[in-house]
Design a protein around this motif. Structure first.
Motif, PDB file in Angstrom:
ATOM      1  N   PHE A  21       4.106   9.672   0.279  1.00 47.05           N
ATOM      2  CA  PHE A  21       5.408   9.432   0.910  1.00 47.05           C
ATOM      3  C   PHE A  21       5.870  10.667   1.675  1.00 47.05           C
ATOM      4  O   PHE A  21       6.344  10.571   2.806  1.00 47.05           O
ATOM      5  CB  PHE A  21       6.445   9.030  -0.148  1.00 47.05           C
ATOM      6  CG  PHE A  21       7.861   9.042   0.369  1.00 47.05           C
ATOM      7  CD1 PHE A  21       8.263   8.188   1.394  1.00 47.05           C
ATOM      8  CD2 PHE A  21       8.803   9.910  -0.166  1.00 47.05           C
ATOM      9  CE1 PHE A  21       9.560   8.201   1.877  1.00 47.05           C
ATOM     10  CE2 PHE A  21      10.110   9.928   0.311  1.00 47.05           C
ATOM     11  CZ  PHE A  21      10.490   9.070   1.329  1.00 47.05           C
ATOM     12  N   ARG A  22       5.730  11.840   1.057  1.00 46.09           N
ATOM     13  CA  ARG A  22       6.123  13.083   1.732  1.00 46.09           C
ATOM     14  C   ARG A  22       5.320  13.255   3.027  1.00 46.09           C
ATOM     15  O   ARG A  22       5.858  13.679   4.045  1.00 46.09           O
ATOM     16  CB  ARG A  22       5.917  14.290   0.804  1.00 46.09           C
ATOM     17  CG  ARG A  22       6.723  14.254  -0.476  1.00 46.09           C
ATOM     18  CD  ARG A  22       8.175  14.447  -0.276  1.00 46.09           C
ATOM     19  NE  ARG A  22       8.390  15.770   0.290  1.00 46.09           N
ATOM     20  CZ  ARG A  22       9.538  16.210   0.744  1.00 46.09           C
ATOM     21  NH1 ARG A  22      10.590  15.430   0.713  1.00 46.09           N
ATOM     22  NH2 ARG A  22       9.669  17.410   1.255  1.00 46.09           N
ATOM     23  N   HIS A  45      -0.541   1.308   2.574  1.00 47.12           N
ATOM     24  CA  HIS A  45       0.378   0.220   2.955  1.00 47.12           C
ATOM     25  C   HIS A  45       1.080  -0.340   1.712  1.00 47.12           C
ATOM     26  O   HIS A  45       2.273  -0.630   1.756  1.00 47.12           O
ATOM     27  CB  HIS A  45      -0.373  -0.898   3.683  1.00 47.12           C
ATOM     28  CG  HIS A  45      -0.739  -0.587   5.095  1.00 47.12           C
ATOM     29  ND1 HIS A  45       0.203  -0.420   6.083  1.00 47.12           N
ATOM     30  CD2 HIS A  45      -1.944  -0.413   5.685  1.00 47.12           C
ATOM     31  CE1 HIS A  45      -0.409  -0.153   7.226  1.00 47.12           C
ATOM     32  NE2 HIS A  45      -1.718  -0.130   7.001  1.00 47.12           N
ATOM     33  N   ARG A  46       0.329  -0.498   0.627  1.00 52.71           N
ATOM     34  CA  ARG A  46       0.919  -1.024  -0.611  1.00 52.71           C
ATOM     35  C   ARG A  46       1.995  -0.067  -1.137  1.00 52.71           C
ATOM     36  O   ARG A  46       3.095  -0.493  -1.484  1.00 52.71           O
ATOM     37  CB  ARG A  46      -0.169  -1.263  -1.667  1.00 52.71           C
ATOM     38  CG  ARG A  46       0.388  -1.926  -2.920  1.00 52.71           C
ATOM     39  CD  ARG A  46      -0.675  -2.342  -3.929  1.00 52.71           C
ATOM     40  NE  ARG A  46      -1.228  -1.157  -4.583  1.00 52.71           N
ATOM     41  CZ  ARG A  46      -2.510  -0.817  -4.556  1.00 52.71           C
ATOM     42  NH1 ARG A  46      -3.394  -1.568  -3.920  1.00 52.71           N
ATOM     43  NH2 ARG A  46      -2.930   0.266  -5.179  1.00 52.71           N
ATOM     44  N   TRP A  47       1.685   1.222  -1.192  1.00 53.85           N
ATOM     45  CA  TRP A  47       2.673   2.198  -1.655  1.00 53.85           C
ATOM     46  C   TRP A  47       3.907   2.200  -0.747  1.00 53.85           C
ATOM     47  O   TRP A  47       5.034   2.295  -1.211  1.00 53.85           O
ATOM     48  CB  TRP A  47       2.078   3.604  -1.682  1.00 53.85           C
ATOM     49  CG  TRP A  47       1.189   3.890  -2.861  1.00 53.85           C
ATOM     50  CD1 TRP A  47       1.079   3.176  -4.015  1.00 53.85           C
ATOM     51  CD2 TRP A  47       0.287   4.989  -2.980  1.00 53.85           C
ATOM     52  NE1 TRP A  47       0.162   3.757  -4.854  1.00 53.85           N
ATOM     53  CE2 TRP A  47      -0.342   4.891  -4.240  1.00 53.85           C
ATOM     54  CE3 TRP A  47      -0.072   6.046  -2.154  1.00 53.85           C
ATOM     55  CZ2 TRP A  47      -1.289   5.801  -4.694  1.00 53.85           C
ATOM     56  CZ3 TRP A  47      -1.016   6.961  -2.611  1.00 53.85           C
ATOM     57  CH2 TRP A  47      -1.620   6.841  -3.860  1.00 53.85           C
ATOM     58  N   CYS A  48       3.661   2.113   0.545  1.00 55.48           N
ATOM     59  CA  CYS A  48       4.760   2.109   1.524  1.00 55.48           C
ATOM     60  C   CYS A  48       5.713   0.957   1.248  1.00 55.48           C
ATOM     61  O   CYS A  48       6.935   1.138   1.213  1.00 55.48           O
ATOM     62  CB  CYS A  48       4.183   2.013   2.939  1.00 55.48           C
ATOM     63  SG  CYS A  48       5.444   1.951   4.230  1.00 55.48           S
ATOM     64  N   HIS A  51       7.405   1.179  -2.467  1.00 50.01           N
ATOM     65  CA  HIS A  51       8.383   2.243  -2.683  1.00 50.01           C
ATOM     66  C   HIS A  51       9.354   2.442  -1.511  1.00 50.01           C
ATOM     67  O   HIS A  51      10.024   3.473  -1.421  1.00 50.01           O
ATOM     68  CB  HIS A  51       7.655   3.553  -2.986  1.00 50.01           C
ATOM     69  CG  HIS A  51       6.810   3.489  -4.225  1.00 50.01           C
ATOM     70  ND1 HIS A  51       7.332   3.346  -5.487  1.00 50.01           N
ATOM     71  CD2 HIS A  51       5.460   3.521  -4.375  1.00 50.01           C
ATOM     72  CE1 HIS A  51       6.352   3.313  -6.370  1.00 50.01           C
ATOM     73  NE2 HIS A  51       5.203   3.417  -5.721  1.00 50.01           N
ATOM     74  N   ASP A  52       9.437   1.451  -0.633  1.00 50.07           N
ATOM     75  CA  ASP A  52      10.425   1.442   0.456  1.00 50.07           C
ATOM     76  C   ASP A  52      10.412   2.722   1.301  1.00 50.07           C
ATOM     77  O   ASP A  52      11.453   3.329   1.578  1.00 50.07           O
ATOM     78  CB  ASP A  52      11.848   1.242  -0.094  1.00 50.07           C
ATOM     79  CG  ASP A  52      12.027  -0.070  -0.817  1.00 50.07           C
ATOM     80  OD1 ASP A  52      11.467  -1.077  -0.338  1.00 50.07           O
ATOM     81  OD2 ASP A  52      12.719  -0.086  -1.849  1.00 50.07           O
ATOM     82  N   TRP A  53       9.246   3.135   1.727  1.00 54.63           N
ATOM     83  CA  TRP A  53       9.133   4.380   2.484  1.00 54.63           C
ATOM     84  C   TRP A  53       9.972   4.389   3.754  1.00 54.63           C
ATOM     85  O   TRP A  53      10.591   5.388   4.078  1.00 54.63           O
ATOM     86  CB  TRP A  53       7.676   4.658   2.848  1.00 54.63           C
ATOM     87  CG  TRP A  53       6.812   5.094   1.709  1.00 54.63           C
ATOM     88  CD1 TRP A  53       7.163   5.221   0.393  1.00 54.63           C
ATOM     89  CD2 TRP A  53       5.443   5.457   1.791  1.00 54.63           C
ATOM     90  NE1 TRP A  53       6.090   5.642  -0.350  1.00 54.63           N
ATOM     91  CE2 TRP A  53       5.021   5.797   0.490  1.00 54.63           C
ATOM     92  CE3 TRP A  53       4.525   5.525   2.824  1.00 54.63           C
ATOM     93  CZ2 TRP A  53       3.719   6.205   0.206  1.00 54.63           C
ATOM     94  CZ3 TRP A  53       3.230   5.929   2.541  1.00 54.63           C
ATOM     95  CH2 TRP A  53       2.834   6.273   1.250  1.00 54.63           C
ATOM     96  N   VAL A  54       9.974   3.279   4.452  1.00 52.96           N
ATOM     97  CA  VAL A  54      10.702   3.235   5.730  1.00 52.96           C
ATOM     98  C   VAL A  54      12.193   3.448   5.491  1.00 52.96           C
ATOM     99  O   VAL A  54      12.826   4.308   6.126  1.00 52.96           O
ATOM    100  CB  VAL A  54      10.429   1.916   6.490  1.00 52.96           C
ATOM    101  CG1 VAL A  54      11.296   1.827   7.738  1.00 52.96           C
ATOM    102  CG2 VAL A  54       8.946   1.798   6.841  1.00 52.96           C
ATOM    103  N   ALA A  55      12.770   2.704   4.562  1.00 53.97           N
ATOM    104  CA  ALA A  55      14.205   2.828   4.275  1.00 53.97           C
ATOM    105  C   ALA A  55      14.540   4.220   3.739  1.00 53.97           C
ATOM    106  O   ALA A  55      15.570   4.807   4.094  1.00 53.97           O
ATOM    107  CB  ALA A  55      14.638   1.760   3.270  1.00 53.97           C
ATOM    108  N   ARG A  56      13.680   4.766   2.902  1.00 53.42           N
ATOM    109  CA  ARG A  56      13.925   6.090   2.342  1.00 53.42           C
ATOM    110  C   ARG A  56      13.851   7.168   3.423  1.00 53.42           C
ATOM    111  O   ARG A  56      14.634   8.120   3.419  1.00 53.42           O
ATOM    112  CB  ARG A  56      12.910   6.380   1.229  1.00 53.42           C
ATOM    113  CG  ARG A  56      13.165   5.527  -0.009  1.00 53.42           C
ATOM    114  CD  ARG A  56      11.998   5.529  -0.958  1.00 53.42           C
ATOM    115  NE  ARG A  56      11.836   6.803  -1.643  1.00 53.42           N
ATOM    116  CZ  ARG A  56      10.729   7.119  -2.328  1.00 53.42           C
ATOM    117  NH1 ARG A  56       9.705   6.269  -2.411  1.00 53.42           N
ATOM    118  NH2 ARG A  56      10.644   8.287  -2.941  1.00 53.42           N
ATOM    119  N   THR A  57      12.925   6.990   4.349  1.00 54.08           N
ATOM    120  CA  THR A  57      12.802   7.948   5.444  1.00 54.08           C
ATOM    121  C   THR A  57      14.023   7.877   6.359  1.00 54.08           C
ATOM    122  O   THR A  57      14.553   8.905   6.783  1.00 54.08           O
ATOM    123  CB  THR A  57      11.503   7.690   6.233  1.00 54.08           C
ATOM    124  OG1 THR A  57      10.398   7.818   5.335  1.00 54.08           O
ATOM    125  CG2 THR A  57      11.335   8.660   7.373  1.00 54.08           C
TER     126      THR A  57
END
Length: 158
Positions: A21-22, A45-48, A51-57
């Motif tokens: 994610f980082r 892609h699964r982790w993204c 764990h809502d990577w887009v929203a968190r970013t």
């Protein structure tokens, strides 16, 4: 984890997923993260998604933009207040001197006029970023000083 800082590691997020994610926060691409970390694209892609990577970013970007804006606003407010304080002191001094000129029925000196002009310009610059009530009060003061100067000139004219 607090809701406010959604970009910190989540309780159920593995250290490897968080490291990915980082990396995503820097690269902004799951394919590039997979390539960079030498992991499968499917896993990234699964982790993204998981764990809502887009929203968190996005939340992180918004937080940083607000922090930067708040920092600039605080600096600007500090500088603005200093300029207004200095202009007020100068105008107070010039107002006292103007009283002397009026009493003596003489025109203000060139230096007085230059100092007054400089003070008014400093105020105007600060006013562009100042609340309406303070701006109105200071502009009224400057206008009154100019009117008194005009009256003194008229009285001193033949």
């Amino acid at each position: 984890m607090t809701d406010q800082y959604v970009w910190v590691r989540r309780e159920k997020e593995s250290p490897q997923a968080y490291a990915a994610f980082r990396e995503y926060m820097n690269l902004r691409s799951t394919n590039k993260v997979a390539e960079s970390l030498k992991r499968s694209t499917a896993l990234i892609h699964r982790w993204c998604t998981q764990h809502d990577w887009v929203a968190r970013t996005v939340a992180y970007d918004q937080f940083m933009a607000r922090a930067e804006t708040d920092g600039h606003a605080n600096q600007l407010a500090s500088v603005r207040e200093k300029h207004i304080d200095l202009a007020d002191k100068l105008l107070d001094h010039l107002g006292d001197r103007l009283e002397d000129f009026i009493t003596e029925r003489v025109d203000p000196t060139v230096r007085w006029t230059q100092a007054f002009t400089a003070a008014v310009k400093a105020q105007q610059g600060a006013f562009l970023m100042k609340d309406q009530d303070r701006t109105s009060e200071l502009l009224t003061t400057a206008t009154e000083l100019l009117a008194r100067l005009d009256d003194a000139e008229k009285k001193g004219s033949p």
